[in-house]
Scaffold this motif. Structure first.
Motif, mmCIF file in Angstrom:
data_model
loop_
_atom_site.group_PDB
_atom_site.id
_atom_site.type_symbol
_atom_site.label_atom_id
_atom_site.label_comp_id
_atom_site.label_asym_id
_atom_site.label_seq_id
_atom_site.Cartn_x
_atom_site.Cartn_y
_atom_site.Cartn_z
ATOM 1 N N TRP A 80 0.375 -1.731 -0.542
ATOM 2 C CA TRP A 80 -0.387 -0.250 -0.107
ATOM 3 C C TRP A 80 0.985 1.283 -0.242
ATOM 4 N N TRP A 81 0.466 2.025 -0.814
ATOM 5 C CA TRP A 81 1.113 3.495 -0.925
ATOM 6 C C TRP A 81 -0.030 4.318 -0.764
ATOM 7 N N PRO A 82 0.668 5.472 0.363
ATOM 8 C CA PRO A 82 -0.385 6.161 0.888
ATOM 9 C C PRO A 82 -0.267 7.296 0.428
ATOM 10 N N VAL A 83 -2.070 7.617 -0.516
ATOM 11 C CA VAL A 83 -2.247 9.171 -1.342
ATOM 12 C C VAL A 83 -1.987 10.026 -1.260
ATOM 13 N N THR A 84 -1.206 11.408 -1.485
ATOM 14 C CA THR A 84 -1.599 12.802 -1.381
ATOM 15 C C THR A 84 -2.123 13.545 -2.059
ATOM 16 N N ASP A 85 -2.003 15.342 -2.499
ATOM 17 C CA ASP A 85 -2.858 16.310 -3.056
ATOM 18 C C ASP A 85 -1.548 16.402 -3.612
ATOM 19 N N ARG A 86 -0.377 16.279 -3.513
ATOM 20 C CA ARG A 86 1.082 16.397 -4.601
ATOM 21 C C ARG A 86 0.942 14.885 -5.557
ATOM 22 N N ASP A 87 -0.153 13.758 -5.192
ATOM 23 C CA ASP A 87 0.029 13.171 -5.641
ATOM 24 C C ASP A 87 -0.679 12.715 -7.410
ATOM 25 N N HIS A 88 -1.245 13.096 -6.584
ATOM 26 C CA HIS A 88 -2.490 14.460 -8.113
ATOM 27 C C HIS A 88 -1.519 15.275 -9.070
ATOM 28 N N GLU A 89 -0.542 16.210 -8.245
ATOM 29 C CA GLU A 89 -0.399 17.781 -9.445
ATOM 30 C C GLU A 89 -0.152 17.881 -10.522
ATOM 31 N N GLY A 90 -0.902 18.098 -11.895
ATOM 32 C CA GLY A 90 -0.224 17.586 -13.026
ATOM 33 C C GLY A 90 -1.184 16.458 -13.875
ATOM 34 N N LEU A 91 -2.065 15.827 -12.876
ATOM 35 C CA LEU A 91 -3.014 14.984 -13.291
ATOM 36 C C LEU A 91 -3.768 15.668 -14.370
#
Length: 202
Positions: free
Chosen positions: A191-202
């Motif tokens: 499992w990997w944690p998901v933060t707002d930074r992971d969605h940047e530019g998507l």
């Protein structure tokens, strides 16, 4: 003045284009003196965005069907968590291609290349072993999130897990050795944690 600037810009663009094409060529070319000396730099430039699935003069088709899956964990304001069922990301990509008048394999290849890059940099350990391993992890995570989004059933995604299912393809003229055609195997990543930074530019 503007003519001089245009000439310089054209020369710079030509140099960048030639360098890019040379890197791609050397990446798929048979081993030679240049790749022996600069192979790591060439590979670092090409992977994962411009990765090729074949070698010059020696195509190497896939010998197994790969299906990339993902599931998410969501959270609410009260601290509750829910885990989704596994989602077939590969089937989604194939579904967008079928029936299209101008089908594109960009998304399908992106997902597969993201998985291959992860496996190539992690082996079977699932532990980051360097900068390229960290990049491959982030790349696979972002490609999966690009297909799923920020939310699942109206709840914010807080964690992601990626896995894959492999089915061996029968060899066209040679009997199977070891794992036979049709045999299915699986691999599940942590499992990997998901933060707002992971969605940047998507």
């Amino acid at each position: 003045m503007s003519t001089g600037v245009s000439v310089v810009a054209a020369l710079v663009l030509a140099a960048v284009t030639l360098t890019h094409l040379a890197m791609l060529f050397l990446n798929v070319a048979p081993p030679n003196a240049v790749t022996a000396r600069y192979g790591e730099r060439i590979d670092a430039y090409v992977q994962p965005e411009f990765g090729q699935d074949w070698k010059l003069f020696a195509p190497n088709p896939l010998q197994r069907n790969e299906v990339v899956l993902a599931r998410v964990r969501t959270g609410d304001e009260n601290g509750g968590h829910r885990t989704s069922a596994w989602m077939n990301l590969t089937a989604r990509d194939i579904g967008e291609i079928r029936g299209s008048l101008a089908p594109s394999h960009v998304h399908q290849n992106m997902l597969r290349r993201a998985w291959d890059s992860y496996v190539a940099t992690h082996g079977t350990s699932d532990r980051d072993t360097g900068v390229r391993a960290e990049l491959a992890t982030a790349y696979l995570k972002r490609v999966a999130l690009q297909r799923i989004g920020r939310e699942w059933r109206g709840r914010r995604i807080v964690a992601l897990q990626v896995g894959a299912r492999f089915t061996m393809v029968p060899h066209p003229w040679r009997p199977a050795q070891g794992t036979g055609p049709g045999a299915v195997s699986h691999r599940t990543l942590p499992w990997w944690p998901v933060t707002d930074r992971d969605h940047e530019g998507l």
